[in-house]
Design an enzyme around this catalytic site. Structure first.
Site, PDB file in Angstrom:
ATOM      1  N   TYR A 151       0.826  -1.202   0.000  1.00 42.73           N
ATOM      2  CA  TYR A 151       0.000   0.000   0.000  1.00 42.73           C
ATOM      3  C   TYR A 151       0.868   1.264   0.000  1.00 42.73           C
ATOM      4  O   TYR A 151       1.074   1.876   1.055  1.00 42.73           O
ATOM      5  CB  TYR A 151      -0.901   0.025   1.246  1.00 42.73           C
ATOM      6  CG  TYR A 151      -2.008  -1.003   1.296  1.00 42.73           C
ATOM      7  CD1 TYR A 151      -2.351  -1.782   0.197  1.00 42.73           C
ATOM      8  CD2 TYR A 151      -2.738  -1.188   2.479  1.00 42.73           C
ATOM      9  CE1 TYR A 151      -3.376  -2.713   0.262  1.00 42.73           C
ATOM     10  CE2 TYR A 151      -3.772  -2.118   2.547  1.00 42.73           C
ATOM     11  CZ  TYR A 151      -4.080  -2.872   1.430  1.00 42.73           C
ATOM     12  OH  TYR A 151      -5.103  -3.797   1.497  1.00 42.73           O
ATOM     13  N   LYS A 204      -1.000  -8.024  -2.229  1.00 48.42           N
ATOM     14  CA  LYS A 204      -2.388  -7.583  -2.127  1.00 48.42           C
ATOM     15  C   LYS A 204      -2.366  -6.091  -2.403  1.00 48.42           C
ATOM     16  O   LYS A 204      -1.655  -5.342  -1.717  1.00 48.42           O
ATOM     17  CB  LYS A 204      -2.850  -7.882  -0.698  1.00 48.42           C
ATOM     18  CG  LYS A 204      -4.172  -7.324  -0.256  1.00 48.42           C
ATOM     19  CD  LYS A 204      -4.555  -8.093   1.002  1.00 48.42           C
ATOM     20  CE  LYS A 204      -5.458  -7.393   1.997  1.00 48.42           C
ATOM     21  NZ  LYS A 204      -6.650  -6.804   1.529  1.00 48.42           N
TER      22      LYS A 204
HETATM   23  P1  FBP Z   1     -11.037  -4.416   3.173  1.00 47.89           P
HETATM   24  O1  FBP Z   1     -11.378  -5.396   2.094  1.00 47.89           O
HETATM   25  O2  FBP Z   1     -12.064  -4.363   4.237  1.00 47.89           O
HETATM   26  O3  FBP Z   1     -10.664  -3.078   2.605  1.00 47.89           O
HETATM   27  O4  FBP Z   1      -9.739  -5.007   3.865  1.00 47.89           O
HETATM   28  C1  FBP Z   1      -8.509  -5.032   3.214  1.00 47.89           C
HETATM   29  C2  FBP Z   1      -7.465  -4.429   4.102  1.00 47.89           C
HETATM   30  O5  FBP Z   1      -6.189  -4.508   3.519  1.00 47.89           O
HETATM   31  C3  FBP Z   1      -7.405  -5.043   5.493  1.00 47.89           C
HETATM   32  O6  FBP Z   1      -6.646  -6.216   5.520  1.00 47.89           O
HETATM   33  C4  FBP Z   1      -6.866  -3.921   6.296  1.00 47.89           C
HETATM   34  O7  FBP Z   1      -7.296  -3.954   7.610  1.00 47.89           O
HETATM   35  C5  FBP Z   1      -7.471  -2.721   5.643  1.00 47.89           C
HETATM   36  O8  FBP Z   1      -7.731  -3.063   4.313  1.00 47.89           O
HETATM   37  C6  FBP Z   1      -6.565  -1.525   5.659  1.00 47.89           C
HETATM   38  O9  FBP Z   1      -7.304  -0.454   5.198  1.00 47.89           O
HETATM   39  P2  FBP Z   1      -6.721   0.971   4.880  1.00 47.89           P
HETATM   40  O10 FBP Z   1      -6.557   1.029   3.401  1.00 47.89           O
HETATM   41  O11 FBP Z   1      -7.777   1.911   5.371  1.00 47.89           O
HETATM   42  O12 FBP Z   1      -5.429   1.113   5.606  1.00 47.89           O
END
Ligand code: FBP
Length: 285
Positions: A151, A204
């Protein structure tokens, strides 16, 4: 150890396809995520969805994994232990998510894989790249597959201060396609590629808005497999299902999502439709 990694990889990604239920949001976002469907606060409810929806893995932090160890084992849904985490309460714009548990802890809890979030682009990204690469090395020496939550985010990206060439490409894509900066193909593909370079089995990543742009992400990460992250719940089931179709068309292995399943009124109904999209054609083959 290669054989063991392969065996466990097949468990969470049978036939190269993954349908993973993410449930680390209680830590990452807090209980506010459970308000939409209050039953979702309870792991037993979530495990039931994971089991009956035929998910190929469930993502948990160590606390829940420990307290519900026998229920998780009985469900036969493979456990993916998330090794790092942070709360949303401290809103530092350059995020750092420290490692909290080890690969050894994951093995003790019976996990089939481990996960770790990397915020490339944060001023702390060196630290996370280092932690992640050590986890990968240790996991492989113990035969455990690794999933990277890739991310990219941080102040320089969000404040438009980054001087990187990637950022300039991302800005053009943002304007053209009306995407958030961390959803642009340039940024998402870079995050995915870092996952490959550091040795992840699966990355992911966020959806980039179209099958064409997501294909670039999949190609950039190859041979590491790519799964789509869910994000906030879409207005309709159809909207979310069409994203799943898009990423599969683009060559993704599947999804690793939470809210778009367990916040819905009927999580099992959407799970079955997702399952059909991911595994339907495979079974016919
Ligand atoms: P969701 O499908 O609910 O978005 O979850 C995916 C995820 O990566 C979770 O594993 C993690 O808790 C969350 O998104 C993190 O979200 P953010 O992008 O707000 O940090």
């Amino acid at each position: 150890m290669q054989a063991k990694v392969g065996e466990l990889r097949e468990k969470i990604m049978p036939g190269g396809r993954a349908m993973i239920l993410a449930y680390d949001q209680g830590f990452e976002h807090g209980p506010r995520d459970f308000l939409e469907n209050p039953e979702s606060r309870n792991l037993e409810y979530i495990l039931d969805i994971a089991k009956r929806g035929e998910f190929t893995g469930i993502v948990l932090h160590a606390g829940l994994a420990e307290k519900y160890q026998s229920e998780i084992q009985d469900s036969k849904v493979p456990l993916i232990l998330k090794l790092n985490g942070k709360s949303e309460l401290y809103t530092e714009e350059d995020p750092y998510s420290p490692q909290l548990y080890s690969v050894e802890d994951a093995l003790t809890l019976g996990a089939a894989a481990v996960g770790y979030t990397v915020y490339s682009g944060s001023k702390y990204d060196d630290q996370m790249h280092q932690e992640f690469s050590k986890i990968v090395r240790e996991a492989y020496s113990k035969g455990v597959p690794v999933i990277g939550w890739m991310y990219p985010r941080g102040k320089s990206l969000f404040d438009r201060k980054s001087a990187s060439k990637t950022f300039k490409i991302a800005l053009e894509q943002q304007e053209k396609n009306n995407l958030a900066i961390d959803e642009t193909p340039a940024i998402v593909a870079y995050g995915a590629r870092i996952g490959l370079e550091l040795g992840a089995d699966i990355v992911k990543v966020k959806y980039t808005g179209s099958p064409e742009s997501f294909q670039w992400v999949v190609q950039s990460a190859f041979p590491t497999k790519v799964v789509m992250s869910g994000g906030t719940m879409t207005k309709t089931d159809e909207e979310f299902l069409s994203r799943v179709e898009d990423v599969l068309t683009a060559g993704a292995a599947g999804i690793a999502v939470g809210r778009n399943v367990w916040q819905r009124k009927d999580p099992l109904a959407i799970s079955k439709r997702i399952h059909q999209l991911i595994f339907g054609s495979q079974k016919k083959a």
